[in-house]
Design an enzyme around this catalytic site. Structure first.
Site, PDB file in Angstrom:
ATOM      1  N   ASP A   1     -18.666  44.653  71.811  1.00 52.07           N
ATOM      2  CA  ASP A   1     -17.835  45.852  71.982  1.00 52.07           C
ATOM      3  C   ASP A   1     -16.644  45.805  71.027  1.00 52.07           C
ATOM      4  O   ASP A   1     -15.491  45.883  71.449  1.00 52.07           O
ATOM      5  CB  ASP A   1     -17.359  45.941  73.433  1.00 52.07           C
ATOM      6  CG  ASP A   1     -16.854  47.347  73.793  1.00 52.07           C
ATOM      7  OD1 ASP A   1     -17.143  48.281  73.026  1.00 52.07           O
ATOM      8  OD2 ASP A   1     -16.177  47.492  74.813  1.00 52.07           O
TER       9      ASP A   1
ATOM     10  N   VAL B   1     -14.786  46.669  86.669  1.00 49.74           N
ATOM     11  CA  VAL B   1     -13.630  46.163  85.940  1.00 49.74           C
ATOM     12  C   VAL B   1     -12.371  46.468  86.732  1.00 49.74           C
ATOM     13  O   VAL B   1     -12.177  47.589  87.202  1.00 49.74           O
ATOM     14  CB  VAL B   1     -13.511  46.823  84.549  1.00 49.74           C
ATOM     15  CG1 VAL B   1     -12.322  46.255  83.810  1.00 49.74           C
ATOM     16  CG2 VAL B   1     -14.789  46.633  83.756  1.00 49.74           C
TER      17      VAL B   1
END
Length: 918
Positions: A785, A678
């Site tokens: 998530d 990320v």
């Protein structure tokens, strides 16, 4: 608070007055005592008082009070109805001891709490009807010790729906030989269904659904030969459906949905010759549908959806002449849709989407019954739409997307005046669009995207007075021009016609207050941007990229208060970009590839002066040559190492290439590209993006790319945009929007701790976003998530956006059980959504608290904490609304997955909470 004190003073005053002036009459005195102990903020019992002393000792003074009914001589109370009077408090039970002649007691739909008094069960021996539903009674249900069960030998109806009891189902109720109605649903009972529940002598209605029941369903229930209605679903049982249920000869309604059942459908169900409704959806049933099921000729509703059922639809279904609903969606069925289904004379709803059906739809579908709703999407059907699908004139939804249909659109659809929703996207339909919108007065949703249609958009689309969504994108040979009056369609909100070879100019924007999204990228539209677009006060997105627009950008765009996305790139616009803030916020990507356009966020207009024109041209030529050489070299390297990089950019979003992405990382090599999975990257176009790296496995490459494409095409007001992705044979870089969403839920709640309206809107927005992912995307897209840090906002706006959706779910795609992965991740989403609600309602105090702590906390204690945290008093009208939202959270967090709400139900319950208490 003052009102509450006043009510209590008045109650005490009238009680004292009565005791001093009148000889004590036990029944009236008991009711006055009861009134003094209750919270009555709406003064529902205002007529419960004594005006003058009674004349007769035999006449009961309370007989004239609201909710009180006495016998013919007014000497004894026989019925007490306090339902829906907004009463609260606990009941001691002693006040009811004097009502020895009471036949009916109804205290439903209030806010009574504490334990339910055992005195009622042990002393009201004449009671026939007891309704305590929709309250908040807690503790164990009276267990009947000491013969309590037999003391209610006359009881016919017992309704305890929607309370907060704990412990097992009361066994002693099975001794009540006259009981006909038993409703213990939604009240947190645990344990298994007692086998003694099969010994009721006259029971006709049994509802145990929505509890926390477990264990095996007892086969003794098959002995209930008088039962006509049984609901025992939304629990978490073990094992299979007992075949002995086939002995329940009077059964008309059977619901065991969402119950964690395995095994297969018992053939013995064919003995249920009076069964009208069978609901077994959302279980784990497998194998084929037994042929014998077609012998239940009385069936009206059959729902076996969301299981693992395989095989074909039995030909024996030809005998189901009364069938109105057939729901087999979300299974593993195959074969064709047999002609016998089209012959059923009563069929009005057909749901078979998300299976493996193939072949053509029966030509007679819709000709033999008043077909209202057809959904066969996400299968492998081919051929044409049956010509008579709307021949009975009541069809209002036709959903056929993601199949292999071909041919022209049936002209019969154009004459189907009842149509409300049409979804035919992702097929291979050709020919012209036959709709005459003047003959479709109720149409609100049309999606014809990703087909092969021609002939342009119907000119009378503005006559569709209820149309709010129209998508014709990715029909590359559609052609034609935009209808002159298109923006005047009174309810049109979303208009998408990208990649359709549309030519001509933009129509004038008049009467366009409803429009929010205009997507016209990659067409041949020419002419100038009309300033009248400023009249579209609700416009949020306009994408005109990849056209032939000329002239200047009107400054009136700045008057659009909700504009979030503007893409004018790859046109022939000229002049300077207006200096207003709204234009600068769009970024470079919104204006690139307009050769004569200048000004921030592009280069300064001075760079285009005549004195520097020659040098600029030379520099550009040199740059182009260098880029060509570099591109060739890069192409050569990639071809040898990993394979060619490709870029997928989604409709209506900035145009950039794989080279842009790779250069922003500094190197295209996997070992040097992104140091972590990320990161953020600033592309050469100027846009900042969130980058996710996924390593591809050869066997799963196509699956990953298909899911990413599906995620990118998911568009909803409560979702952060996925911009695109680039990939080669080994890696995928997924690009998420990072520019629009600047504040997280935690930051928002710091300033909105006491704002219930804001909290409610945030919770509803998150629910709608998840509902879209779970139920409007096919196949479903789990978020994966759900947490506060992934709920984002634009500056000070209240509308929430779900970020990071789908990424963690992608990590599980290396398994072969795609459907199982999707379902498991959806359940995690639902549970996490429940926790998120409580985090919002408690201003972060229950953040990451975990389900175990919540489940071990009594419901009334949790409610008090939430009321306190949100400063909701006992007299506050918002209390009922808050309670409903807490109940949604608890239903989402149930320990067994099969007991949890789906997101569609969560949105519906939240909407009911809002509407019920207005």
């Amino acid at each position: 608070m003052e009102s509450s004190k006043h009510n209590k003073l008045c109650s005490c005053f009238y009680l004292c007055l009565f005791l001093t002036l009148v000889a004590a009459e036990p029944q009236t005195e008991s009711l006055l005592t009861l009134k003094s102990q209750l919270t009555d903020n709406f003064n529902s019992l205002k007529d419960w008082f004594i005006i003058t002393p009674g004349v007769s000792d035999k006449v009961v003074a309370c007989c004239s009070w609201s909710g009180v009914r006495c016998n013919q001589n007014s000497t004894s109370v026989v019925s007490l109805d306090l339902s829906s009077k907004n009463l609260a408090g606990s009941l001691s039970g002693k006040e009811f001891l004097v009502f020895t002649e009471l036949l009916e007691l109804n205290i439903s739909d209030n806010s009574f709490s504490g334990e339910f008094p055992t005195e009622i069960f042990f002393n009201l021996t004449n009671l026939r009807s007891l309704d305590i539903s929709r309250n908040n009674f807690s503790g164990r249900f009276p267990d009947g010790n000491g013969g309590g069960g037999s003391s209610l030998k006359n009881l016919i109806l017992l309704d305890a729906l929607s309370n907060s009891f704990s412990g097992p189902l009361p066994i002693h109720l099975s001794q009540l030989e006259n009981l006909k109605v038993l409703n213990l649903a939604g009240s947190y009972f645990t344990g298994s269904i007692p086998s003694q529940y099969g010994s009721f002598k006259n029971l006709e209605f049994l509802h145990l659904g929505g509890n926390l029941l477990s264990g095996h369903i007892p086969q003794e229930l098959g002995n209930l030969t008088t039962l006509t209605h049984m609901e025992i679903g939304y629990n978490s049982y073990e094992g299979v459906i007992p075949w002995q249920i086939g002995y329940m000869s009077e059964l008309k309604y059977l619901d065991i949905a969402g119950a964690n059942l395995s095994g297969f459908l018992p053939k013995h169900f064919s003995n249920l010759t009076k069964l009208e409704s069978l609901f077994l959806f959302r279980n784990h049933l497998s194998r084929e549908i037994p042929w014998e099921l077609g012998q239940i000729t009385s069936l009206v509703n059959l729902d076996l959806s969301d299981n693992h059922i395989s095989g074909t639809i039995p030909e024996s279904f030809s005998g189901l002449k009364n069938l109105r609903l057939l729901n087999l969606m979300y299974n593993e069925m195959s074969g064709t849709l047999p002609e016998v289904i089209a012959q059923l004379p009563s069929l009005d709803t057909l749901f078979i989407w998300n299976n493996y059906f193939s072949g053509s739809l029966p030509k007679s579908l819709g000709m033999n019954s008043k077909l209202r709703w057809v959904d066969v999407s996400t299968n492998s059907f081919e051929g044409e739409i049956p010509q008579g699908i709307c021949s009975r004139g009541v069809l209002f939804k036709v959903i056929l997307f993601s199949n292999n249909f071909t041919g022209t659109l049936s002209p019969s659809l154009s004459n189907c005046s009842t149509l409300v929703r049409i979804r035919l996207e992702d097929n291979s339909f050709s020919g012209v669009i036959p709709f005459s919108f003047s003959q479709l007065p109720d149409i609100s949703y049309i999606d014809l995207s990703r087909n092969k249609l021609t002939g342009g958009i119907p000119l009378d689309i503005s006559k569709a007075t209820k149309l709010d969504y129209f998508n014709i994108s990715n029909n590359p040979e559609l052609g034609g021009k935009l209808p002159p009056q298109i923006w005047s369609a009174p309810r049109l909100q979303n208009f998408s016609a990208s990649s359709c070879s549309i030519s001509g100019s933009l129509p004038e924007f008049e009467s366009c207050k409803a429009i929010t999204v205009i997507e016209l990228s990659n067409n041949n539209i020419s002419g100038m941007l009309t300033p009248t677009v400023s009249t579209c006060g609700s416009l949020e997105k306009m994408d005109l990229a990849g056209n032939r627009m000329t002239g200047r950008i009107p400054e009136r765009f700045a008057k659009l208060p909700h504009l979030r996305v503007l893409d004018l790139s790859h046109n022939n616009l000229s002049g300077s970009i207006p200096s207003d803030k709204v234009f600068q916020s769009m970024g470079k990507h919104a204006y690139e590839s307009n050769a004569n356009l200048c000004g921030l966020p592009l280069k300064s207009c001075s760079a285009y002066s005549s004195k520097k024109l020659v040098s600029v041209l030379v520099a550009c030529l040199v740059s182009i040559l260098l880029m060509v050489v570099a591109a060739l070299a890069l192409y050569y390297i990639r071809q040898r190492s990993q394979g060619q990089w490709k870029m997928v950019s989604f409709a209506g979003l900035p145009h950039f290439t794989a080279d842009d992405v790779l250069r922003s990382f500094g190197s295209p090599e996997p070992s040097e590209a992104v140091p972590a999975s990320v990161s953020k990257a600033v592309l050469p176009t100027g846009i900042t993006v969130i980058v996710r790296k996924i390593e591809l496995q050869d066997k799963k490459k196509s699956v990953v790319l298909n899911v990413l494409t599906q995620m990118g095409n998911a568009r909803h007001v409560n979702l952060v945009r996925l911009l695109g992705f680039c990939y080669n044979n080994h890696l995928v870089y997924v690009l998420y929007d990072n520019n629009l969403h600047t504040r997280t839920l935690v930051e928002k709640m710091r300033t909105k701790k006491k704002d219930w309206a804001t909290k409610k809107r945030i919770i509803t927005g998150v629910a709608k976003g998840l509902c879209f992912l779970h139920h409007e995307c096919y196949p479903a897209i789990p978020h994966g998530d759900v947490k506060s840090s992934n709920i984002l906002f634009d500056d000070d706006k209240i509308e929430p956006y779900l970020g990071e959706f789908g990424f963690k779910y992608m990590l599980h795609l290396n398994t072969d059980q795609m459907n199982d992965v999707i379902r498991a991740e959806q359940q995690k989403d639902i549970y996490n959504f429940g926790e998120l609600i409580l985090e919002i309602l408690t201003n972060g105090k229950l953040m990451n608290a975990g389900g175990l702590m919540i489940q071990n906390k009594p419901k009334d204690v949790l409610l008090r904490e939430v009321y306190t945290e949100n400063e909701v008093g006992s007299s506050d009208f918002k209390q009922g609304e808050v309670k409903r939202v807490v109940e949604v959270a608890l239903l989402c967090m149930r320990s067994d997955q099969s007991d949890r709400l789906c997101m569609e139900d969560a949105v519906r319950f939240l909407s009911e909470a809002e509407n019920r208490f207005k």
